[in-house]
Write a protein that holds these residues in place. Structure first.
Motif, PDB file in Angstrom:
ATOM      1  N   SER A 109      23.614  68.437  15.200  1.00 53.13           N
ATOM      2  CA  SER A 109      22.756  68.261  16.371  1.00 53.13           C
ATOM      3  C   SER A 109      23.141  66.994  17.109  1.00 53.13           C
ATOM      4  CB  SER A 109      21.281  68.190  15.963  1.00 53.13           C
ATOM      5  OG  SER A 109      20.879  69.355  15.260  1.00 53.13           O
ATOM      6  N   TYR A 110      23.116  67.072  18.457  1.00 55.47           N
ATOM      7  CA  TYR A 110      23.447  65.945  19.326  1.00 55.47           C
ATOM      8  C   TYR A 110      22.366  65.833  20.394  1.00 55.47           C
ATOM      9  CZ  TYR A 110      27.819  66.944  16.986  1.00 55.47           C
ATOM     10  OH  TYR A 110      28.764  67.192  16.021  1.00 55.47           O
ATOM     11  N   GLY A 111      21.734  64.656  20.471  1.00 55.24           N
ATOM     12  CA  GLY A 111      20.650  64.447  21.420  1.00 55.24           C
ATOM     13  C   GLY A 111      19.283  64.457  20.778  1.00 55.24           C
ATOM     14  N   GLU A 112      19.210  64.591  19.462  1.00 54.27           N
ATOM     15  CA  GLU A 112      17.923  64.543  18.769  1.00 54.27           C
ATOM     16  C   GLU A 112      17.466  63.114  18.540  1.00 54.27           C
ATOM     17  OE1 GLU A 112      17.805  66.758  15.135  1.00 54.27           O
ATOM     18  OE2 GLU A 112      17.069  68.546  16.164  1.00 54.27           O
ATOM     19  N   LEU A 113      18.406  62.204  18.322  1.00 53.97           N
ATOM     20  CA  LEU A 113      18.069  60.829  17.952  1.00 53.97           C
ATOM     21  C   LEU A 113      18.155  59.868  19.125  1.00 53.97           C
ATOM     22  CD1 LEU A 113      20.197  60.822  14.687  1.00 53.97           C
ATOM     23  CD2 LEU A 113      17.750  61.283  14.885  1.00 53.97           C
ATOM     24  N   LEU A 114      19.067  60.128  20.052  1.00 53.51           N
ATOM     25  CA  LEU A 114      19.242  59.321  21.253  1.00 53.51           C
ATOM     26  C   LEU A 114      19.147  60.217  22.474  1.00 53.51           C
ATOM     27  CD1 LEU A 114      22.281  57.069  20.213  1.00 53.51           C
ATOM     28  CD2 LEU A 114      19.855  56.456  20.186  1.00 53.51           C
ATOM     29  N   LEU A 115      18.795  59.617  23.611  1.00 51.57           N
ATOM     30  CA  LEU A 115      18.633  60.382  24.836  1.00 51.57           C
ATOM     31  C   LEU A 115      19.980  60.923  25.314  1.00 51.57           C
ATOM     32  CD1 LEU A 115      16.626  61.254  27.062  1.00 51.57           C
ATOM     33  CD2 LEU A 115      17.228  59.155  28.279  1.00 51.57           C
ATOM     34  N   LEU A 116      20.040  62.201  25.551  1.00 48.50           N
ATOM     35  CA  LEU A 116      21.236  62.844  26.082  1.00 48.50           C
ATOM     36  C   LEU A 116      20.921  63.420  27.453  1.00 48.50           C
ATOM     37  CD1 LEU A 116      24.117  64.054  25.891  1.00 48.50           C
ATOM     38  CD2 LEU A 116      23.111  66.014  24.709  1.00 48.50           C
ATOM     39  N   ASN A 117      21.650  62.998  28.456  1.00 48.99           N
ATOM     40  CA  ASN A 117      21.560  63.568  29.801  1.00 48.99           C
ATOM     41  C   ASN A 117      22.976  63.866  30.265  1.00 48.99           C
ATOM     42  OD1 ASN A 117      18.966  61.403  29.990  1.00 48.99           O
ATOM     43  ND2 ASN A 117      18.602  63.468  30.741  1.00 48.99           N
ATOM     44  N   ALA A 118      23.545  64.931  29.750  1.00 46.73           N
ATOM     45  CA  ALA A 118      24.945  65.245  30.016  1.00 46.73           C
ATOM     46  C   ALA A 118      25.076  66.204  31.194  1.00 46.73           C
ATOM     47  CB  ALA A 118      25.595  65.861  28.784  1.00 46.73           C
ATOM     48  N   ASP A 119      25.944  65.843  32.119  1.00 42.60           N
ATOM     49  CA  ASP A 119      26.270  66.714  33.247  1.00 42.60           C
ATOM     50  C   ASP A 119      27.561  67.454  32.900  1.00 42.60           C
ATOM     51  OD1 ASP A 119      26.890  67.988  35.591  1.00 42.60           O
ATOM     52  OD2 ASP A 119      26.739  66.211  36.860  1.00 42.60           O
ATOM     53  N   LEU A 120      27.431  68.726  32.557  1.00 46.83           N
ATOM     54  CA  LEU A 120      28.577  69.545  32.154  1.00 46.83           C
ATOM     55  C   LEU A 120      28.886  70.620  33.193  1.00 46.83           C
ATOM     56  CD1 LEU A 120      27.598  70.069  28.391  1.00 46.83           C
ATOM     57  CD2 LEU A 120      28.944  68.222  29.405  1.00 46.83           C
ATOM     58  N   ALA A 121      28.418  70.407  34.400  1.00 45.14           N
ATOM     59  CA  ALA A 121      28.533  71.442  35.436  1.00 45.14           C
ATOM     60  C   ALA A 121      29.979  71.756  35.796  1.00 45.14           C
ATOM     61  CB  ALA A 121      27.755  71.020  36.683  1.00 45.14           C
ATOM     62  N   ASP A 122      30.894  70.813  35.580  1.00 41.30           N
ATOM     63  CA  ASP A 122      32.290  71.055  35.915  1.00 41.30           C
ATOM     64  C   ASP A 122      33.045  71.786  34.800  1.00 41.30           C
ATOM     65  OD1 ASP A 122      32.058  69.876  38.395  1.00 41.30           O
ATOM     66  OD2 ASP A 122      32.669  67.891  37.685  1.00 41.30           O
TER      67      ASP A 122
END
Length: 210
Positions: free
Chosen positions: A107-120
Protein backbone atom coordinates in the motif's frame (compact mmCIF):
# COMPACT_ATOMS: atom_id res chain seq x y z
CA UNK A 1 8.51 35.28 -52.72
CA UNK A 2 8.74 31.88 -54.35
CA UNK A 3 8.56 28.91 -51.95
CA UNK A 4 10.98 26.11 -52.61
CA UNK A 5 9.63 22.56 -52.55
CA UNK A 6 10.54 20.48 -49.50
CA UNK A 7 11.15 16.77 -49.85
CA UNK A 8 9.36 14.27 -47.63
CA UNK A 9 12.65 13.15 -46.07
CA UNK A 10 13.64 16.73 -45.24
CA UNK A 11 10.22 17.37 -43.68
CA UNK A 12 10.51 14.22 -41.56
CA UNK A 13 13.95 15.29 -40.36
CA UNK A 14 12.61 18.71 -39.45
CA UNK A 15 9.76 17.22 -37.42
CA UNK A 16 12.14 14.94 -35.53
CA UNK A 17 14.30 17.94 -34.64
CA UNK A 18 11.40 19.86 -33.08
CA UNK A 19 11.28 19.75 -29.26
CA UNK A 20 8.67 17.44 -27.78
CA UNK A 21 7.37 16.97 -24.28
CA UNK A 22 9.23 14.05 -22.74
CA UNK A 23 7.17 11.47 -20.90
CA UNK A 24 8.67 10.16 -17.68
CA UNK A 25 7.37 7.07 -15.92
CA UNK A 26 6.37 7.48 -12.28
CA UNK A 27 8.12 5.18 -9.82
CA UNK A 28 5.62 3.53 -7.50
CA UNK A 29 8.30 1.44 -5.76
CA UNK A 30 11.82 0.73 -6.98
CA UNK A 31 12.41 -1.55 -3.94
CA UNK A 32 15.70 0.15 -3.18
CA UNK A 33 14.84 0.50 0.53
CA UNK A 34 14.69 -2.81 2.44
CA UNK A 35 12.21 -3.73 5.13
CA UNK A 36 13.15 -2.12 8.47
CA UNK A 37 13.46 -5.24 10.64
CA UNK A 38 14.38 -8.02 8.26
CA UNK A 39 12.04 -10.49 6.59
CA UNK A 40 8.33 -10.66 7.26
CA UNK A 41 7.24 -14.21 8.08
CA UNK A 42 4.07 -16.15 8.78
CA UNK A 43 3.27 -19.84 9.09
CA UNK A 44 3.57 -22.71 11.53
CA UNK A 45 7.36 -22.78 11.26
CA UNK A 46 7.92 -19.00 11.32
CA UNK A 47 7.99 -18.44 15.08
CA UNK A 48 5.25 -15.84 14.55
CA UNK A 49 2.15 -16.73 16.61
CA UNK A 50 -0.08 -14.55 14.43
CA UNK A 51 -1.44 -15.13 10.94
CA UNK A 52 0.04 -11.88 9.64
CA UNK A 53 3.22 -9.81 9.69
CA UNK A 54 3.47 -6.15 8.68
CA UNK A 55 6.03 -3.41 8.14
CA UNK A 56 5.00 0.26 7.90
CA UNK A 57 7.66 2.62 6.55
CA UNK A 58 7.84 6.38 6.00
CA UNK A 59 10.66 8.71 4.93
CA UNK A 60 11.33 6.56 1.87
CA UNK A 61 11.83 9.63 -0.31
CA UNK A 62 11.67 9.14 -4.06
CA UNK A 63 12.03 5.36 -3.81
CA UNK A 64 8.23 5.17 -3.61
CA UNK A 65 5.55 7.37 -5.16
CA UNK A 66 4.28 8.52 -1.77
CA UNK A 67 7.41 8.33 0.40
CA UNK A 68 5.77 5.53 2.38
CA UNK A 69 5.08 1.82 2.04
CA UNK A 70 2.97 -0.59 4.04
CA UNK A 71 3.88 -4.24 3.44
CA UNK A 72 1.54 -6.92 4.76
CA UNK A 73 1.79 -10.71 4.49
CA UNK A 74 -1.03 -12.82 5.87
CA UNK A 75 -2.28 -16.38 6.05
CA UNK A 76 -5.80 -16.20 7.38
CA UNK A 77 -6.31 -19.88 6.61
CA UNK A 78 -3.63 -20.91 9.09
CA UNK A 79 -2.46 -23.54 6.59
CA UNK A 80 0.91 -21.99 5.70
CA UNK A 81 4.10 -23.73 6.76
CA UNK A 82 6.51 -20.84 6.15
CA UNK A 83 5.86 -17.75 3.98
CA UNK A 84 8.28 -14.82 3.88
CA UNK A 85 8.86 -11.43 2.25
CA UNK A 86 12.21 -9.69 1.83
CA UNK A 87 13.35 -6.63 -0.13
CA UNK A 88 16.89 -6.40 -1.44
CA UNK A 89 18.79 -5.46 -4.61
CA UNK A 90 15.76 -3.60 -6.05
CA UNK A 91 13.50 -6.64 -5.80
CA UNK A 92 10.79 -7.84 -3.48
CA UNK A 93 11.18 -11.57 -2.91
CA UNK A 94 8.10 -13.58 -1.94
CA UNK A 95 8.87 -17.13 -0.83
CA UNK A 96 6.55 -19.87 0.39
CA UNK A 97 6.68 -23.57 1.16
CA UNK A 98 3.91 -26.11 1.65
CA UNK A 99 0.38 -25.16 2.58
CA UNK A 100 -1.29 -21.92 1.53
CA UNK A 101 1.00 -19.37 -0.12
CA UNK A 102 -0.99 -16.57 1.52
CA UNK A 103 -1.51 -12.97 0.48
CA UNK A 104 0.93 -10.09 -0.02
CA UNK A 105 -0.40 -6.51 0.07
CA UNK A 106 1.59 -3.38 -0.79
CA UNK A 107 0.00 0.00 0.00
CA UNK A 108 1.14 3.53 -0.88
CA UNK A 109 -0.55 6.62 0.55
CA UNK A 110 -1.88 5.04 3.75
CA UNK A 111 0.77 6.53 6.03
CA UNK A 112 1.66 9.77 4.23
CA UNK A 113 -0.43 12.09 2.09
CA UNK A 114 -0.39 11.10 -1.58
CA UNK A 115 -1.63 13.54 -4.23
CA UNK A 116 -0.25 12.04 -7.42
CA UNK A 117 -1.08 13.46 -10.83
CA UNK A 118 -0.86 10.47 -13.20
CA UNK A 119 -2.97 11.96 -15.98
CA UNK A 120 -0.11 11.79 -18.48
CA UNK A 121 0.33 8.05 -17.93
CA UNK A 122 -1.87 5.20 -19.18
CA UNK A 123 -1.09 2.08 -17.12
CA UNK A 124 0.45 0.51 -14.06
CA UNK A 125 3.37 -1.81 -14.81
CA UNK A 126 5.70 -4.23 -13.04
CA UNK A 127 8.09 -7.08 -13.76
CA UNK A 128 7.74 -10.49 -12.16
CA UNK A 129 9.81 -13.65 -12.24
CA UNK A 130 8.43 -16.71 -10.47
CA UNK A 131 7.26 -20.30 -10.57
CA UNK A 132 3.56 -19.79 -11.19
CA UNK A 133 3.64 -21.61 -14.53
CA UNK A 134 5.20 -24.98 -15.24
CA UNK A 135 4.27 -26.45 -18.59
CA UNK A 136 0.63 -27.52 -18.61
CA UNK A 137 0.23 -26.91 -14.87
CA UNK A 138 -0.30 -23.35 -13.66
CA UNK A 139 -0.68 -21.97 -10.15
CA UNK A 140 -2.10 -18.49 -10.69
CA UNK A 141 -1.66 -15.57 -8.35
CA UNK A 142 -4.61 -13.17 -8.42
CA UNK A 143 -3.61 -9.50 -8.39
CA UNK A 144 -6.12 -6.89 -7.22
CA UNK A 145 -5.17 -3.26 -7.83
CA UNK A 146 -7.03 -0.68 -5.74
CA UNK A 147 -6.95 3.01 -6.67
CA UNK A 148 -8.49 5.90 -4.75
CA UNK A 149 -8.85 9.50 -5.87
CA UNK A 150 -10.07 12.51 -3.92
CA UNK A 151 -10.50 12.97 -0.20
CA UNK A 152 -13.18 12.56 2.44
CA UNK A 153 -16.76 12.32 1.21
CA UNK A 154 -15.59 13.01 -2.35
CA UNK A 155 -13.19 10.06 -2.43
CA UNK A 156 -13.74 7.40 -5.09
CA UNK A 157 -12.25 3.90 -4.85
CA UNK A 158 -12.13 1.35 -7.64
CA UNK A 159 -10.59 -2.11 -7.99
CA UNK A 160 -9.48 -4.34 -10.83
CA UNK A 161 -8.43 -8.00 -10.58
CA UNK A 162 -6.39 -10.05 -13.03
CA UNK A 163 -4.49 -13.32 -13.12
CA UNK A 164 -0.68 -13.42 -12.92
CA UNK A 165 0.81 -16.66 -14.25
CA UNK A 166 3.74 -16.17 -16.59
CA UNK A 167 7.01 -14.32 -16.03
CA UNK A 168 7.64 -10.95 -17.65
CA UNK A 169 6.19 -7.45 -17.69
CA UNK A 170 2.55 -6.90 -16.81
CA UNK A 171 0.51 -3.77 -17.50
CA UNK A 172 -2.87 -2.78 -16.05
CA UNK A 173 -4.51 -0.07 -18.12
CA UNK A 174 -6.02 2.97 -16.43
CA UNK A 175 -9.09 2.33 -18.59
CA UNK A 176 -10.04 -0.34 -16.04
CA UNK A 177 -10.55 2.49 -13.51
CA UNK A 178 -13.02 4.67 -15.37
CA UNK A 179 -14.37 6.30 -12.18
CA UNK A 180 -10.95 7.47 -10.96
CA UNK A 181 -9.64 11.03 -11.36
CA UNK A 182 -6.02 10.33 -12.27
CA UNK A 183 -5.07 13.96 -11.67
CA UNK A 184 -5.51 13.36 -7.93
CA UNK A 185 -4.64 9.79 -6.91
CA UNK A 186 -4.56 9.44 -3.12
CA UNK A 187 -4.06 5.69 -2.56
CA UNK A 188 -2.53 2.79 -4.47
CA UNK A 189 -2.72 -0.80 -3.27
CA UNK A 190 -1.49 -4.02 -4.89
CA UNK A 191 -2.71 -7.33 -3.43
CA UNK A 192 -1.11 -10.57 -4.66
CA UNK A 193 -3.38 -13.43 -3.55
CA UNK A 194 -1.75 -16.87 -3.68
CA UNK A 195 -3.89 -18.32 -0.91
CA UNK A 196 -5.42 -21.02 -3.14
CA UNK A 197 -2.06 -22.48 -4.22
CA UNK A 198 1.13 -23.60 -2.48
CA UNK A 199 4.87 -23.32 -3.01
CA UNK A 200 4.70 -20.00 -4.86
CA UNK A 201 7.91 -17.99 -5.15
CA UNK A 202 8.34 -14.79 -7.12
CA UNK A 203 10.52 -11.70 -7.47
CA UNK A 204 8.71 -8.39 -8.05
CA UNK A 205 10.49 -5.32 -9.44
CA UNK A 206 10.02 -2.01 -11.26
CA UNK A 207 6.56 -1.22 -9.92
CA UNK A 208 5.67 1.93 -11.84
CA UNK A 209 3.30 3.79 -14.15
CA UNK A 210 3.92 4.14 -17.86
Amino acid sequence: MKLLPVSASALAALLLALPTAAHADHVIDDFSVPLPNGDLMVGRNSGNPFHFDEASQTNLGSSTISGDRDTLIDDESGRAYLNSVSIDYNELMYSTSSGSSGVLTLSYGELLLLNADLADDWAFAFDIDGNMYGGCHSRPVWLTVTVRSGHGDDAVTQQYTRKVVRDGQYTISFSNFDEIDFTDVTLLQFEFDASQVSGIDFALSNLRTI
